[in-house]
Write a protein that holds these residues in place. Structure first.
Motif, PDB file in Angstrom:
ATOM      1  N   ARG A  33       0.835  -1.210   0.000  1.00 20.47           N
ATOM      2  CA  ARG A  33       0.000   0.000   0.000  1.00 20.47           C
ATOM      3  C   ARG A  33       0.867   1.256   0.000  1.00 20.47           C
ATOM      4  NH1 ARG A  33      -2.677   2.826   4.296  1.00 20.47           N
ATOM      5  NH2 ARG A  33      -2.198   1.166   5.795  1.00 20.47           N
ATOM      6  N   GLN A  34       1.911   1.262   0.813  1.00 24.63           N
ATOM      7  CA  GLN A  34       2.813   2.410   0.843  1.00 24.63           C
ATOM      8  C   GLN A  34       3.539   2.576  -0.487  1.00 24.63           C
ATOM      9  OE1 GLN A  34       1.270   3.707   3.721  1.00 24.63           O
ATOM     10  NE2 GLN A  34       3.247   4.728   3.674  1.00 24.63           N
TER      11      GLN A  34
ATOM     12  N   ILE B 204       1.072   4.190  -2.859  1.00 28.33           N
ATOM     13  CA  ILE B 204       0.875   5.595  -2.490  1.00 28.33           C
ATOM     14  C   ILE B 204       2.054   6.450  -2.943  1.00 28.33           C
ATOM     15  CG2 ILE B 204       0.766   7.197  -0.521  1.00 28.33           C
ATOM     16  CD1 ILE B 204      -0.878   5.054   0.955  1.00 28.33           C
ATOM     17  N   GLY B 205       3.255   5.915  -2.773  1.00 31.10           N
ATOM     18  CA  GLY B 205       4.453   6.704  -3.051  1.00 31.10           C
ATOM     19  C   GLY B 205       4.939   6.681  -4.481  1.00 31.10           C
TER      20      GLY B 205
ATOM     21  N   HIS C 134       3.742   7.341  -8.149  1.00 33.81           N
ATOM     22  CA  HIS C 134       2.662   7.850  -8.995  1.00 33.81           C
ATOM     23  C   HIS C 134       2.485   7.012 -10.262  1.00 33.81           C
ATOM     24  CE1 HIS C 134       2.045  11.370  -6.512  1.00 33.81           C
ATOM     25  NE2 HIS C 134       3.343  11.654  -6.569  1.00 33.81           N
TER      26      HIS C 134
ATOM     27  N   ARG D  56       0.700   3.796  -9.347  1.00 33.55           N
ATOM     28  CA  ARG D  56      -0.699   4.078  -8.989  1.00 33.55           C
ATOM     29  C   ARG D  56      -1.522   4.370 -10.245  1.00 33.55           C
ATOM     30  NH1 ARG D  56       0.331   7.666  -5.553  1.00 33.55           N
ATOM     31  NH2 ARG D  56      -0.301   9.594  -6.581  1.00 33.55           N
TER      32      ARG D  56
ATOM     33  N   THR E  11     -10.565   2.718  -4.653  1.00 40.37           N
ATOM     34  CA  THR E  11      -9.194   2.696  -5.143  1.00 40.37           C
ATOM     35  C   THR E  11      -8.505   1.427  -4.667  1.00 40.37           C
ATOM     36  OG1 THR E  11      -8.255   3.803  -3.196  1.00 40.37           O
ATOM     37  CG2 THR E  11      -9.046   5.225  -5.006  1.00 40.37           C
TER      38      THR E  11
ATOM     39  N   VAL F 106      -5.669   1.408  -3.148  1.00 40.63           N
ATOM     40  CA  VAL F 106      -5.162   1.733  -1.810  1.00 40.63           C
ATOM     41  C   VAL F 106      -6.234   1.488  -0.752  1.00 40.63           C
ATOM     42  CG1 VAL F 106      -4.391   3.629  -0.323  1.00 40.63           C
ATOM     43  CG2 VAL F 106      -3.412   3.353  -2.614  1.00 40.63           C
TER      44      VAL F 106
ATOM     45  N   GLU G  73      -5.976  -1.274   2.303  1.00 41.44           N
ATOM     46  CA  GLU G  73      -6.122  -0.856   3.703  1.00 41.44           C
ATOM     47  C   GLU G  73      -7.192  -1.686   4.399  1.00 41.44           C
ATOM     48  OE1 GLU G  73      -6.471   3.265   6.312  1.00 41.44           O
ATOM     49  OE2 GLU G  73      -7.089   3.267   4.195  1.00 41.44           O
TER      50      GLU G  73
END
Length: 268
Positions: free
Chosen positions: A126-127, A130-131, A133, A136, A179, A181, A185
């Motif tokens: 997940r991180q 997120i980090g 682009h 993602r 999403t 993410v 989560e």
């Protein structure tokens, strides 16, 4: 985590107990079967309406599911599906959502004593999303097929994480969550909950020593009355101290938060 109300909550509780009885050796297969059944119900509106329609006899609903899935999925999955369609659901869409959630629970059970590693890996992925682009965007690109996105995940993760982590990340691409993410989560919280744990995300300026992590986990366990799994985020926005997020609670002990509090007191 997906929440259910009324009859759906009762149905989910009973089915969760059943998933708890699935053998660890077959749990991964059952998880994949439940994910597939959830996708089928989401794609086939007519089928979804029939199997959640209380005016249709239970025997007919159960028989329809048996005809559709027998021989195509594990026997334990057929039993779960028959039971699921025989129950009352508050909303028709709740059935598919429940099957996905049950699939996650089965997937967690398949890793046995490696549950903590699974929670850590889901958090790390997940991180990563997120980090990054580019990653993602690739995973959220509506033009790219699900198979293409799944192949990308396999290239990135296979051999580096548990097979169950790969399975759950690929499921997160199904589009049932807003999403990827958000899906990861939710899966992460479910994985911790299956083990009787809560999840705390801890933002710090620099990595915490293991001894500090143990002390923090012990303190949070005492405060919340159950074991707490820590996810440590090294955050450039944290000058010192830490911020802990657990459920809806935020414990902000960062230097910036204390300075802001001091300013408010001076201004007041």
């Amino acid at each position: 985590m997906v929440s259910f109300r009324g009859a759906s909550a009762d149905a989910m509780a009973a089915l969760t107990d059943q998933v708890g009885g699935v053998a660890e050796a077959s749990a991964s297969t059952v998880a994949g079967d439940l994910f597939s059944a959830a996708r089928t119900l989401r794609a086939e509106a007519a089928l979804r309406r029939v199997v959640t329609d209380q005016s249709v006899p239970v025997e007919a609903r159960s028989g329809l599911v048996g005809d559709l899935f027998s021989g195509k999925v594990d026997g334990a999955t057929v039993g779960l599906l028959r039971d699921a369609v025989g129950r009352r659901w508050t909303r028709p869409r709740d059935l598919a959502d429940a099957l996905e959630q049950l699939g996650v629970i089965a997937a967690v059970r398949s890793v046995g004593l490696q549950g903590d590693a699974l929670v850590d890996e889901l958090f790390s992925v997940r991180q990563l999303v997120i980090g990054n682009h580019g990653l993602r965007d690739a995973l959220s690109d509506p033009v790219r097929s699900a198979a293409d996105k799944g192949a990308l995940i396999e290239t990135l993760l296979t051999g580096k994480v548990l097979p169950t982590t790969v399975q759950l990340v690929k499921q997160a691409l199904s589009g049932s969550y807003r999403t990827v993410v958000a899906a990861l989560e939710d899966y992460e919280r479910t994985a911790a909950q299956v083990q009787g744990e809560g999840v705390a995300t801890v933002h710090v300026a620099r990595p915490l020593a293991e001894a500090d992590q143990r002390r923090l986990a012990a303190a949070l366990t005492r405060q919340y009355g159950r074991p707490v799994h820590l996810n440590i985020v090294v955050d450039a926005g944290v000058i010192g101290g830490m911020k802990v997020e657990i459920g809806d609670d935020v414990i902000d002990g960062t230097v910036l938060a204390r300075l802001d509090d001091a300013r408010r007191k001076i201004a007041g």
